[in-house]
Design a protein around this motif. Sequence first.
Motif, PDB file in Angstrom:
ATOM      1  N   LEU A  20       0.831  -1.206   0.000  1.00 18.00           N
ATOM      2  CA  LEU A  20       0.000   0.000   0.000  1.00 18.00           C
ATOM      3  C   LEU A  20       0.863   1.254   0.000  1.00 18.00           C
ATOM      4  N   ILE A  21       1.946   1.234   0.773  1.00 15.99           N
ATOM      5  CA  ILE A  21       2.862   2.380   0.793  1.00 15.99           C
ATOM      6  C   ILE A  21       3.456   2.604  -0.600  1.00 15.99           C
ATOM      7  N   ALA A  22       3.856   1.517  -1.263  1.00 11.25           N
ATOM      8  CA  ALA A  22       4.428   1.629  -2.608  1.00 11.25           C
ATOM      9  C   ALA A  22       3.401   2.141  -3.612  1.00 11.25           C
ATOM     10  N   ALA A  23       2.131   1.775  -3.426  1.00 12.09           N
ATOM     11  CA  ALA A  23       1.079   2.247  -4.325  1.00 12.09           C
ATOM     12  C   ALA A  23       0.823   3.741  -4.143  1.00 12.09           C
ATOM     13  N   PRO A  26       5.211   5.993  -5.233  1.00 12.00           N
ATOM     14  CA  PRO A  26       6.044   5.183  -6.141  1.00 12.00           C
ATOM     15  C   PRO A  26       7.541   5.462  -6.001  1.00 12.00           C
ATOM     16  N   ARG A  27       7.916   6.640  -5.484  1.00 11.71           N
ATOM     17  CA  ARG A  27       9.338   6.956  -5.341  1.00 11.71           C
ATOM     18  C   ARG A  27      10.028   6.115  -4.270  1.00 11.71           C
ATOM     19  N   ILE A  28       9.257   5.311  -3.567  1.00  6.65           N
ATOM     20  CA  ILE A  28       9.831   4.407  -2.561  1.00  6.65           C
ATOM     21  C   ILE A  28      10.902   3.522  -3.187  1.00  6.65           C
ATOM     22  N   GLY A  29      10.695   3.105  -4.417  1.00 12.25           N
ATOM     23  CA  GLY A  29      11.728   2.317  -5.105  1.00 12.25           C
ATOM     24  C   GLY A  29      11.476   0.828  -5.117  1.00 12.25           C
ATOM     25  N   PHE A 194      16.304  -1.479  -3.292  1.00 11.14           N
ATOM     26  CA  PHE A 194      14.869  -1.629  -3.048  1.00 11.14           C
ATOM     27  C   PHE A 194      14.463  -0.717  -1.903  1.00 11.14           C
ATOM     28  N   GLY A 195      13.296  -0.086  -2.040  1.00 12.26           N
ATOM     29  CA  GLY A 195      12.852   0.810  -0.988  1.00 12.26           C
ATOM     30  C   GLY A 195      12.508   0.081   0.294  1.00 12.26           C
ATOM     31  N   LEU A 196      11.649  -0.930   0.186  1.00 13.57           N
ATOM     32  CA  LEU A 196      11.159  -1.640   1.356  1.00 13.57           C
ATOM     33  C   LEU A 196      11.455  -3.136   1.229  1.00 13.57           C
ATOM     34  N   THR A 278      14.189   6.870   2.360  1.00 13.98           N
ATOM     35  CA  THR A 278      13.108   5.891   2.297  1.00 13.98           C
ATOM     36  C   THR A 278      12.282   5.916   3.574  1.00 13.98           C
ATOM     37  N   LEU A 279      12.948   6.047   4.700  1.00 16.70           N
ATOM     38  CA  LEU A 279      12.253   6.120   5.988  1.00 16.70           C
ATOM     39  C   LEU A 279      11.287   7.302   5.997  1.00 16.70           C
TER      40      LEU A 279
END
Length: 335
Positions: A20-23, A26-29, A194-196, A278-279
């Motif tokens: 959900l965070i990535a959705a 998107p810059r999360i990576g 990778f972000g997460l 990322t945090l």
Amino acid sequence: MSGFPFAAIVGQDEMKTALLIAAVEPRIGGVMVFGDRGTGKSTAARALAALLPPMRVAAGCRFNCDPDRGGCAAGSGDCAAGEVIEVPVPFVDLPLGATEDRITGALDIERALVGGEKAFEPGLLARANRGFLYIDEINLLEDHLVDLLLDVSQSGENLVEREGLSIRHPARFVLIGSGNPEEGELRPQLLDRFGLAVEVRSPADLAARVEIMRRCDAHDRDPAGFAARFADDNRAILDRIAAARAALSGIAVDEDVLADAAALCLALGVDGLRGELTLMRAARALAALGGEDHVTRDHIRAVAPLALRHRLRRNVLDETGSTVRIDRAMAELWP
């Protein structure tokens, strides 16, 4: 046939939160999911993609161009007609045996041989633009291909220069990788991109395992009816994502929260600044999903394992898991 609803997935809360965070951001990576086979990794990713509303595209464009940006971003002329249609958000599987040409695109051999025309045949990155690119067993993919995918996911563009062609097209997608650590690990420098990162395990609770069997069986017997049962819950999740996306840019991140993020990364010895960035981004997306207007230390606490567990150096004197080290560091910093 109806896919398995996102709202119907039992447990695996950390994985669902990361997706959900990535959705929302998107810059999360991208999201890396490590865990046992058969724990719903690909099911959750597909369900999230299917949950999102259809996207507007220029009819005939092989690059999923956004019509609101005007013209074909790849300069192919495929969008010249100007007709706009709605299509499902793409979810593209990248097979382990895929070649670099299949991924990035290459010269259209048939058109070259038949008509003597140099034309570009888009690859998987073009198909995944504005959607999701999923790689199962990513730890078995060749390193140079993983490098390529991570570079493109960070830049949002795919550049192909070969056989006299020079093509640049948008490739903005949420990269989701999954794998079983027992079959090999990704290099740390690749994991860091990778972000997460999520760790999933088979449920240890008897009631949860029974409920999973019950829901899977119900979906197999009547996919449409099963989807209808969770339609309202899925719609509520979609509304949360839409509201969070709209509110994201207005979420405040105070100086003390930025200091908390930096202090935690320093305490854990995280290299570079990707960890802090990322945090911060993940905490802001989580606040947006919760309908809050500013980021707090609680949001940092909640996303820290997701954002940092794959960035920690190995410590031969400390054999505890990365999540335990993160929890311990937070307890020492913020008792």
